[in-house]
Design a protein around this motif. Structure first.
Motif, PDB file in Angstrom:
ATOM      1  N   ALA A 115       8.608   5.001  -5.598  1.00  0.00           N
ATOM      2  CA  ALA A 115       8.967   4.183  -4.443  1.00  0.00           C
ATOM      3  C   ALA A 115       8.090   2.946  -4.260  1.00  0.00           C
ATOM      4  O   ALA A 115       8.501   1.990  -3.612  1.00  0.00           O
ATOM      5  N   ASN A 116       6.887   2.954  -4.817  1.00  0.00           N
ATOM      6  CA  ASN A 116       5.920   1.892  -4.505  1.00  0.00           C
ATOM      7  C   ASN A 116       5.474   1.128  -5.741  1.00  0.00           C
ATOM      8  O   ASN A 116       4.289   0.849  -5.915  1.00  0.00           O
ATOM      9  N   TYR A 140      16.562   0.460  -8.167  1.00  0.00           N
ATOM     10  CA  TYR A 140      15.470  -0.358  -8.713  1.00  0.00           C
ATOM     11  C   TYR A 140      15.947  -1.090  -9.963  1.00  0.00           C
ATOM     12  O   TYR A 140      16.861  -0.642 -10.656  1.00  0.00           O
ATOM     13  N   GLU A 141      15.290  -2.212 -10.254  1.00  0.00           N
ATOM     14  CA  GLU A 141      15.547  -2.908 -11.507  1.00  0.00           C
ATOM     15  C   GLU A 141      14.847  -2.146 -12.625  1.00  0.00           C
ATOM     16  O   GLU A 141      13.652  -2.257 -12.838  1.00  0.00           O
ATOM     17  N   ASP A 142      15.595  -1.339 -13.323  1.00  0.00           N
ATOM     18  CA  ASP A 142      15.035  -0.474 -14.354  1.00  0.00           C
ATOM     19  C   ASP A 142      15.994  -0.423 -15.542  1.00  0.00           C
ATOM     20  O   ASP A 142      16.903  -1.257 -15.666  1.00  0.00           O
ATOM     21  N   VAL A 169      10.224   1.397   3.118  1.00  0.00           N
ATOM     22  CA  VAL A 169       8.972   1.107   3.836  1.00  0.00           C
ATOM     23  C   VAL A 169       8.058   0.261   2.972  1.00  0.00           C
ATOM     24  O   VAL A 169       7.483  -0.736   3.430  1.00  0.00           O
ATOM     25  N   TRP A 170       7.920   0.637   1.702  1.00  0.00           N
ATOM     26  CA  TRP A 170       7.026  -0.112   0.800  1.00  0.00           C
ATOM     27  C   TRP A 170       7.524  -1.544   0.600  1.00  0.00           C
ATOM     28  O   TRP A 170       6.740  -2.491   0.647  1.00  0.00           O
ATOM     29  N   GLN A 171       8.813  -1.714   0.408  1.00  0.00           N
ATOM     30  CA  GLN A 171       9.344  -3.056   0.189  1.00  0.00           C
ATOM     31  C   GLN A 171       9.164  -3.929   1.420  1.00  0.00           C
ATOM     32  O   GLN A 171       8.822  -5.121   1.309  1.00  0.00           O
ATOM     33  N   ALA A 172       9.373  -3.346   2.606  1.00  0.00           N
ATOM     34  CA  ALA A 172       9.175  -4.117   3.834  1.00  0.00           C
ATOM     35  C   ALA A 172       7.711  -4.504   4.008  1.00  0.00           C
ATOM     36  O   ALA A 172       7.380  -5.634   4.393  1.00  0.00           O
TER      37      ALA A 172
END
Length: 347
Positions: A115-116, A140-142, A169-172
């Motif tokens: 996630a992070n 995700y870009e994977d 949460v991490w992206q924000a």
């Protein structure tokens, strides 16, 4: 080794078909008359089915780390989610690499928290020669999104099954704006048809790339782990696999089995709580359909082995990292209490 007799023995290829969140009884060969798994049933009939195989931890990361290292989660210091697997831990591919194996993991590995981080960055190799990592379907870009971009870019906006809450949460927090579209519901508690062509699911990606890897191998022995995400929630699957089932005819867990456990006896509002018979029946419908999709692609992978003349030289292992409550204790998901529903899996 030839035992001094001049006999050359070829080491077997090893193909590990590794699902996510598949209960021990989500398999026709395990006595479930309602689920459709003809290819897996044939695989079980032609080999050995371990009827009482238990994983070492009822959630993804510690179970997977234990499986690939041969060590207990406690020994590894990984007893819950979000703890990365140290790069210096010896895993199966590193051992086999010493014997001349070419090794690959395609799809889910989940050795790192997902996630992070930026999934475009190089992934630790953990002894693998070849990696195409995609731990979640589409958010995700994977490697999965790169595969879809290469063959059907017009459908990229339809393939995410949802951004995990911790990733949101991490992206924000970090100000990440990746431009990926996600469905409005992260966890619909029902079966949902996949909104893009059937051949673009995450399961199809793992199958396609696994078959490509097998087709590129020569005389040297190989290990390939096909890391399927299914039948992990959300239960989003092509309509043709949903059409294999009459949802109204599926058996629900008994009311006794569905009684809440511990804290859940007083807290009935959590996200993983089953609220009605109709909802639970739809969840089981989607779950079984996802297993059937995996089964279909397992058949295609086995066909590739046969076409390449590798059937007799390949050890095929099918298993999962943990199970799924699927209504037991009135819950979805996995975790403690770690009884058979979530700790016993196919092998």
């Amino acid at each position: 080794a030839d035992g001094g007799r001049g006999i050359r023995v070829r080491r077997p290829n090893i193909l590990i078909l590794y699902t996510d969140q598949q209960r021990w009884d989500a398999l026709g060969a395990a006595g479930n008359a309602e689920i459709r798994t003809p290819n897996l049933d044939r695989l079980a009939a032609s080999g050995t089915r371990f009827s009482h195989h238990f994983v070492q931890n009822p959630v993804c990361m510690p179970s997977r780390a234990s499986f690939l290292s041969g060590q207990y989660p406690e020994t590894l210091g990984i007893s819950h989610m979000g703890v990365l697997l140290p790069e210096d831990i010896w895993l199966l591919p590193r051992y086999l690499g010493a014997y001349g194996y070419r090794t690959a993991n395609i799809g889910k590995l989940h050795a790192l928290p997902h996630a992070n981080r930026d999934h475009r960055e190089p992934h630790p190799r953990y002894g693998f020669d070849y990696l195409e990592i995609s731990d979640e379907p589409g958010p995700y870009e994977d490697a999965y999104r790169a595969w879809v971009r290469a063959i059907a870019p017009e459908h990229l906006d339809a393939i995410s099954l949802g951004l995990p809450p911790s990733a949101a949460v991490w992206q924000a927090t970090m100000g990440v704006q990746d431009g990926i579209l996600h469905p409005a519901e992260r966890f619909p508690k029902r079966a949902v048809p996949f909104p893009a062509p059937d051949e673009l699911t995450h399961t199809a990606f793992v199958s396609d790339r696994t078959r490509a890897f097998i087709g590129q191998q020569g005389e040297s022995p190989w290990l390939c782990i096909a890391g399927f995400y299914s039948p992990h929630s959300p239960w989003i699957v092509p309509q043709r696999y949903l059409d294999l089932y009459d949802a109204d005819a599926l058996t629900l867990p008994s009311e006794t089995v569905r009684q809440p456990f511990g804290e859940d006896a007083t807290n009935r509002d959590s996200l993983d709580t089953a609220s009605s018979d109709d909802e639970l029946r739809s969840a089981i419908h989607g779950y079984y359909a996802m297993v059937s999709e995996v089964d279909d692609h397992v058949g295609r992978i086995i066909d590739t082995l046969e076409a390449q003349g590798m059937t007799d030289d390949t050890m095929v292992i099918f298993t999962s990292d943990h199970g799924e409550w699927l209504g037991k204790y009135g819950r979805y998901g996995k975790g403690h209490p770690a009884d058979d529903a979530v700790s016993r899996v196919p092998l």
